[in-house]
Enzyme design. Structure first.
Site, short mmCIF file in Angstrom:
data_model
loop_
_atom_site.label_atom_id
_atom_site.label_comp_id
_atom_site.label_asym_id
_atom_site.label_seq_id
_atom_site.Cartn_x
_atom_site.Cartn_y
_atom_site.Cartn_z
N SER A 114 -8.73 -2.28 -2.40
CA SER A 114 -9.05 -3.44 -1.73
C SER A 114 -9.11 -4.49 -2.80
CB SER A 114 -10.46 -3.19 -1.22
OG SER A 114 -11.05 -4.66 -0.71
N GLU A 115 -8.08 -5.27 -2.74
CA GLU A 115 -8.10 -6.42 -3.64
C GLU A 115 -9.17 -7.56 -3.47
OE1 GLU A 115 -4.69 -4.14 -3.75
OE2 GLU A 115 -5.41 -5.32 -2.14
N GLN B 126 -2.61 -4.19 -9.14
CA GLN B 126 -1.22 -3.59 -9.55
C GLN B 126 -0.19 -4.42 -9.56
OE1 GLN B 126 -1.30 -0.08 -7.11
NE2 GLN B 126 -2.44 1.09 -8.46
N PHE B 127 0.09 -5.19 -8.54
CA PHE B 127 1.47 -6.00 -8.62
C PHE B 127 0.71 -7.52 -8.09
CE2 PHE B 127 3.13 -1.84 -8.33
CZ PHE B 127 4.11 -1.97 -9.04
N ALA B 128 1.56 -8.67 -8.64
CA ALA B 128 1.15 -9.89 -8.06
C ALA B 128 1.22 -10.04 -6.78
CB ALA B 128 1.55 -10.77 -9.03
N PRO C 118 -4.83 -10.67 -0.31
CA PRO C 118 -6.07 -10.63 0.24
C PRO C 118 -7.26 -11.08 -0.53
CG PRO C 118 -4.78 -8.25 0.37
CD PRO C 118 -4.13 -9.38 -0.51
N HIS D 104 6.86 -5.97 -4.34
CA HIS D 104 6.37 -5.79 -5.72
C HIS D 104 6.95 -6.70 -6.83
CE1 HIS D 104 5.87 -2.01 -3.38
NE2 HIS D 104 5.04 -1.76 -4.37
#
Length: 337
Positions: free
Chosen positions: A59-60, A82-84, A89, A129
């Protein structure tokens, strides 16, 4: 000096910051036991314990929102998305809470928060990604945005970001994680394969936020780039055999305007290179600054080389990237203008 990849330099920066200040905590998806998807936090949980480096739910929004609360109450969280591409969110928390906290509280509260994100393409990750969203952060007052192009800067910028009293977005180009990179590399990043890339001081140090670096001095034209595109620009200059000045911005916000203006006023020509989409990319702001500050010194129109104005491609990823050929063509155009 030690020989480190960018991944190792980021690991080292985390270690030094956590040793020096017990308020520094690291959190994010898989950053603890697993050490992060690209291993940038490997070993931190084992060394500092699960209360200093810990995993978060997928959950960003929750990761960033929790980190903002931690920062307000005195900690210095350094979180990894983890990735831009996954940050959307959490974008409301970044913009509406973290960036505005100092201003909306009249300075009573600050938000010493670092949000690290792997950015750009190079792993055949397609649309979800591989995005380069730096312009979404540079547009927001209250945020600082940095993008390193080498291991030494990655370490120094991260330590400076952790020490900063306000939120800093650190975008880390995936194509530079493991190096070496000569501007022509057309293979995907292999996270578990390590190559030596650059000399990095062993001790703690900072790279000042808002200070660009001149990677190559020249007089024929100025090339403004950051991240992976610094290496592409240097490769293109070597191939074209031109006396170009290549500036690595390093920090997009705050921006080192004096270095940019001095260079363009000296050369009279300007080329801007970035991997992100052309329209409304950060290069548009750079062009506006150069046009305003250097108008009477310009001897040719300002040129930009960037990614396509399309959804991020998969099979055509390496054509999407500005490469030495496209940058070389733009160099010739600027010099002939």
């Amino acid at each position: 000096m030690a020989r480190m990849t960018m991944i190792e330099a980021i690991q080292n920066a985390h270690e030094l910051a956590m040793e020096a200040d017990e308020r520094v905590v690291v959190m994010g998806q898989d950053v603890g036991f697993f050490g992060g998807v690209f291993r940038c936090t490997a070993g931190l949980q084992k060394r500092f314990g699960p209360t200093r480096c810990f995993d978060a739910p997928i959950s960003e929004l929750g990761i960033v929102g929790t980190a903002i609360g931690m920062a307000v109450y005195g900690l210095r969280p350094c979180v990894e998305i983890q990735f831009a591409d996954y940050m959307y969110p959490a974008y409301d928390q970044i913009v509406s809470e973290a960036a505005r906290l100092r201003y909306r509280s009249a300075g009573e509260f600050t938000c010493p928060l670092v949000i690290r994100m792997p950015t750009g393409g190079g792993i055949y990750g397609a649309q979800t990604h591989s995005q380069s969203p730096e312009a979404l952060f540079t547009h927001v007052a209250g945020l600082k945005t940095v993008i390193p192009s080498n291991p030494a800067d990655a370490k120094g910028l991260l330590l400076a970001a952790i020490a900063d009293p306000d939120p800093v977005i650190m975008l880390e180009p995936k194509r530079l994680y493991n190096g070496p990179f000569d501007g022509h590399h057309d293979r995907p990043v292999v996270p578990w394969k390590t190559h030596e890339m650059g000399e990095v001081p062993d001790e703690a140090y900072t790279v000042p936020l808002g200070q660009a670096a001149i990677r190559r001095e020249g007089s024929a034209l100025t090339i403004l780039a950051y991240g992976t595109m610094v290496h592409v620009a240097l490769a293109a200059v070597a191939e074209q055999g031109v006396d170009a000045e290549v500036i690595d911005l390093r920090t997009l916000m705050p921006l080192d305007k004096p270095t940019i203006v001095a260079s363009v006023r000296k050369t009279g020509r300007c080329l801007i290179v970035h991997e992100a989409t052309l329209t409304c990319g950060f290069g548009a702001e750079l062009a506006a600054i150069v046009q305003r500050e250097c108008f009477y010194h310009l001897e040719a129109p300002i040129e930009r080389v960037a990614g396509w104005d399309t959804p991020y491609p998969h099979a055509g990823e390496w054509d999407y990237f500005p490469g030495p050929d496209r940058v070389g063509a733009a160099i010739r155009s600027v010099l002939e203008g």
